[in-house]
Design a protein around this motif. Sequence first.
Motif, PDB file in Angstrom:
ATOM      1  N   ALA A  85      -4.340  11.676  10.969  1.00 62.26           N
ATOM      2  CA  ALA A  85      -3.247  11.261  10.095  1.00 62.26           C
ATOM      3  C   ALA A  85      -2.490  10.070  10.696  1.00 62.26           C
ATOM      4  O   ALA A  85      -2.113   9.143   9.976  1.00 62.26           O
ATOM      5  CB  ALA A  85      -2.298  12.431   9.856  1.00 62.26           C
ATOM      6  N   ALA A  86      -2.290  10.084  12.007  1.00 56.61           N
ATOM      7  CA  ALA A  86      -1.602   8.968  12.661  1.00 56.61           C
ATOM      8  C   ALA A  86      -2.430   7.685  12.564  1.00 56.61           C
ATOM      9  O   ALA A  86      -1.877   6.605  12.300  1.00 56.61           O
ATOM     10  CB  ALA A  86      -1.321   9.310  14.121  1.00 56.61           C
ATOM     11  N   LEU A  87      -3.741   7.787  12.755  1.00 55.13           N
ATOM     12  CA  LEU A  87      -4.600   6.603  12.642  1.00 55.13           C
ATOM     13  C   LEU A  87      -4.623   6.059  11.217  1.00 55.13           C
ATOM     14  O   LEU A  87      -4.576   4.840  11.009  1.00 55.13           O
ATOM     15  CB  LEU A  87      -6.019   6.929  13.111  1.00 55.13           C
ATOM     16  CG  LEU A  87      -6.191   7.104  14.619  1.00 55.13           C
ATOM     17  CD1 LEU A  87      -7.610   7.559  14.939  1.00 55.13           C
ATOM     18  CD2 LEU A  87      -5.877   5.816  15.334  1.00 55.13           C
ATOM     19  N   LEU A  88      -4.698   6.948  10.242  1.00 59.44           N
ATOM     20  CA  LEU A  88      -4.702   6.498   8.848  1.00 59.44           C
ATOM     21  C   LEU A  88      -3.379   5.838   8.458  1.00 59.44           C
ATOM     22  O   LEU A  88      -3.366   4.814   7.769  1.00 59.44           O
ATOM     23  CB  LEU A  88      -4.999   7.677   7.920  1.00 59.44           C
ATOM     24  CG  LEU A  88      -6.437   8.195   7.941  1.00 59.44           C
ATOM     25  CD1 LEU A  88      -6.571   9.419   7.047  1.00 59.44           C
ATOM     26  CD2 LEU A  88      -7.407   7.111   7.523  1.00 59.44           C
ATOM     27  N   SER A  89      -2.270   6.422   8.904  1.00 60.07           N
ATOM     28  CA  SER A  89      -0.980   5.819   8.565  1.00 60.07           C
ATOM     29  C   SER A  89      -0.794   4.473   9.273  1.00 60.07           C
ATOM     30  O   SER A  89      -0.239   3.532   8.694  1.00 60.07           O
ATOM     31  CB  SER A  89       0.163   6.774   8.889  1.00 60.07           C
ATOM     32  OG  SER A  89       0.210   7.032  10.277  1.00 60.07           O
ATOM     33  N   THR A  90      -1.276   4.358  10.493  1.00 64.51           N
ATOM     34  CA  THR A  90      -1.208   3.076  11.198  1.00 64.51           C
ATOM     35  C   THR A  90      -2.068   2.033  10.489  1.00 64.51           C
ATOM     36  O   THR A  90      -1.651   0.884  10.309  1.00 64.51           O
ATOM     37  CB  THR A  90      -1.671   3.237  12.659  1.00 64.51           C
ATOM     38  OG1 THR A  90      -0.841   4.196  13.294  1.00 64.51           O
ATOM     39  CG2 THR A  90      -1.614   1.922  13.405  1.00 64.51           C
ATOM     40  N   GLY A  91      -3.255   2.428  10.074  1.00 65.23           N
ATOM     41  CA  GLY A  91      -4.117   1.511   9.319  1.00 65.23           C
ATOM     42  C   GLY A  91      -3.496   1.080   8.007  1.00 65.23           C
ATOM     43  O   GLY A  91      -3.600  -0.081   7.603  1.00 65.23           O
ATOM     44  N   ALA A  92      -2.824   2.009   7.327  1.00 63.17           N
ATOM     45  CA  ALA A  92      -2.160   1.671   6.067  1.00 63.17           C
ATOM     46  C   ALA A  92      -1.021   0.689   6.303  1.00 63.17           C
ATOM     47  O   ALA A  92      -0.831  -0.254   5.519  1.00 63.17           O
ATOM     48  CB  ALA A  92      -1.646   2.933   5.393  1.00 63.17           C
ATOM     49  N   LEU A  93      -0.259   0.882   7.374  1.00 62.65           N
ATOM     50  CA  LEU A  93       0.832  -0.051   7.679  1.00 62.65           C
ATOM     51  C   LEU A  93       0.305  -1.443   8.033  1.00 62.65           C
ATOM     52  O   LEU A  93       0.882  -2.453   7.640  1.00 62.65           O
ATOM     53  CB  LEU A  93       1.694   0.492   8.816  1.00 62.65           C
ATOM     54  CG  LEU A  93       2.627   1.637   8.442  1.00 62.65           C
ATOM     55  CD1 LEU A  93       3.300   2.192   9.692  1.00 62.65           C
ATOM     56  CD2 LEU A  93       3.652   1.184   7.443  1.00 62.65           C
ATOM     57  N   VAL A  94      -0.791  -1.497   8.778  1.00 61.46           N
ATOM     58  CA  VAL A  94      -1.388  -2.794   9.128  1.00 61.46           C
ATOM     59  C   VAL A  94      -1.909  -3.485   7.868  1.00 61.46           C
ATOM     60  O   VAL A  94      -1.707  -4.688   7.675  1.00 61.46           O
ATOM     61  CB  VAL A  94      -2.502  -2.620  10.176  1.00 61.46           C
ATOM     62  CG1 VAL A  94      -3.321  -3.893  10.333  1.00 61.46           C
ATOM     63  CG2 VAL A  94      -1.908  -2.202  11.508  1.00 61.46           C
ATOM     64  N   ALA A  95      -2.559  -2.731   6.986  1.00 59.84           N
ATOM     65  CA  ALA A  95      -3.066  -3.312   5.743  1.00 59.84           C
ATOM     66  C   ALA A  95      -1.918  -3.821   4.870  1.00 59.84           C
ATOM     67  O   ALA A  95      -2.003  -4.893   4.264  1.00 59.84           O
ATOM     68  CB  ALA A  95      -3.890  -2.284   4.979  1.00 59.84           C
ATOM     69  N   TYR A  96      -0.827  -3.074   4.815  1.00 60.27           N
ATOM     70  CA  TYR A  96       0.337  -3.516   4.057  1.00 60.27           C
ATOM     71  C   TYR A  96       0.951  -4.769   4.681  1.00 60.27           C
ATOM     72  O   TYR A  96       1.290  -5.723   3.983  1.00 60.27           O
ATOM     73  CB  TYR A  96       1.380  -2.398   3.997  1.00 60.27           C
ATOM     74  CG  TYR A  96       2.695  -2.842   3.411  1.00 60.27           C
ATOM     75  CD1 TYR A  96       2.811  -3.105   2.060  1.00 60.27           C
ATOM     76  CD2 TYR A  96       3.815  -3.018   4.216  1.00 60.27           C
ATOM     77  CE1 TYR A  96       4.017  -3.529   1.521  1.00 60.27           C
ATOM     78  CE2 TYR A  96       5.016  -3.438   3.691  1.00 60.27           C
ATOM     79  CZ  TYR A  96       5.109  -3.691   2.342  1.00 60.27           C
ATOM     80  OH  TYR A  96       6.298  -4.117   1.819  1.00 60.27           O
ATOM     81  N   GLY A  97       1.080  -4.782   5.990  1.00 63.68           N
ATOM     82  CA  GLY A  97       1.638  -5.935   6.682  1.00 63.68           C
ATOM     83  C   GLY A  97       0.782  -7.173   6.518  1.00 63.68           C
ATOM     84  O   GLY A  97       1.290  -8.296   6.489  1.00 63.68           O
ATOM     85  N   TRP A  98      -0.512  -6.989   6.406  1.00 58.99           N
ATOM     86  CA  TRP A  98      -1.423  -8.120   6.259  1.00 58.99           C
ATOM     87  C   TRP A  98      -1.201  -8.822   4.926  1.00 58.99           C
ATOM     88  O   TRP A  98      -1.514  -9.994   4.771  1.00 58.99           O
ATOM     89  CB  TRP A  98      -2.863  -7.640   6.379  1.00 58.99           C
ATOM     90  CG  TRP A  98      -3.805  -8.741   6.711  1.00 58.99           C
ATOM     91  CD1 TRP A  98      -4.680  -9.351   5.877  1.00 58.99           C
ATOM     92  CD2 TRP A  98      -3.967  -9.382   7.977  1.00 58.99           C
ATOM     93  NE1 TRP A  98      -5.378 -10.326   6.529  1.00 58.99           N
ATOM     94  CE2 TRP A  98      -4.959 -10.361   7.831  1.00 58.99           C
ATOM     95  CE3 TRP A  98      -3.356  -9.213   9.223  1.00 58.99           C
ATOM     96  CZ2 TRP A  98      -5.353 -11.177   8.877  1.00 58.99           C
ATOM     97  CZ3 TRP A  98      -3.766 -10.033  10.255  1.00 58.99           C
ATOM     98  CH2 TRP A  98      -4.757 -10.989  10.074  1.00 58.99           C
ATOM     99  N   ARG A  99      -0.655  -8.125   3.945  1.00 54.84           N
ATOM    100  CA  ARG A  99      -0.396  -8.717   2.632  1.00 54.84           C
ATOM    101  C   ARG A  99       0.958  -9.423   2.569  1.00 54.84           C
ATOM    102  O   ARG A  99       1.301 -10.011   1.561  1.00 54.84           O
ATOM    103  CB  ARG A  99      -0.438  -7.623   1.553  1.00 54.84           C
ATOM    104  CG  ARG A  99      -1.771  -6.945   1.426  1.00 54.84           C
ATOM    105  CD  ARG A  99      -2.821  -7.827   0.850  1.00 54.84           C
ATOM    106  NE  ARG A  99      -2.412  -8.237  -0.484  1.00 54.84           N
ATOM    107  CZ  ARG A  99      -2.937  -9.220  -1.155  1.00 54.84           C
ATOM    108  NH1 ARG A  99      -3.903  -9.916  -0.642  1.00 54.84           N
ATOM    109  NH2 ARG A  99      -2.502  -9.525  -2.351  1.00 54.84           N
ATOM    110  N   LEU A 100       1.762  -9.352   3.625  1.00 57.67           N
ATOM    111  CA  LEU A 100       3.068  -9.990   3.624  1.00 57.67           C
ATOM    112  C   LEU A 100       2.933 -11.502   3.802  1.00 57.67           C
ATOM    113  O   LEU A 100       1.894 -12.006   4.238  1.00 57.67           O
ATOM    114  CB  LEU A 100       3.940  -9.373   4.725  1.00 57.67           C
ATOM    115  CG  LEU A 100       4.304  -7.908   4.496  1.00 57.67           C
ATOM    116  CD1 LEU A 100       5.107  -7.382   5.675  1.00 57.67           C
ATOM    117  CD2 LEU A 100       5.066  -7.711   3.211  1.00 57.67           C
TER     118      LEU A 100
END
Length: 104
Positions: A85-100
């Motif tokens: 769950a921690a890895l998935l949430s970190t990946g989701a945050l990185v993917a979201y940040g990449w769209r900024l």
Amino acid sequence: MPSESADPADSADRSDDEPPTEADVERIVRRVVREELDARDDRSGSVLTVLAGAAVGLLVLLPLSGVVISTLADAGVPIPVLAVAALLSTGALVAYGWRLPPFR
């Protein structure tokens, strides 16, 4: 730096043998200065956005995720599930940040 012929509106008003008028020169200079200022603003905004994201990540998200993981571990959730769950949430945050804006 763009040339005078880059904007068709600038060259449509006069022929090639006529010198540019004062209004033409002013319009060209304003466009070039505006482009330079826009490019400079984008660079400084990118650096500030990345630094702000790093500060939020270190000062807010890291302690918050520690509290959430420790609460879930105390509730009996297995450690491997928490790790995934921690890895998935970190990946989701990185993917979201990449769209900024700095990375688009």
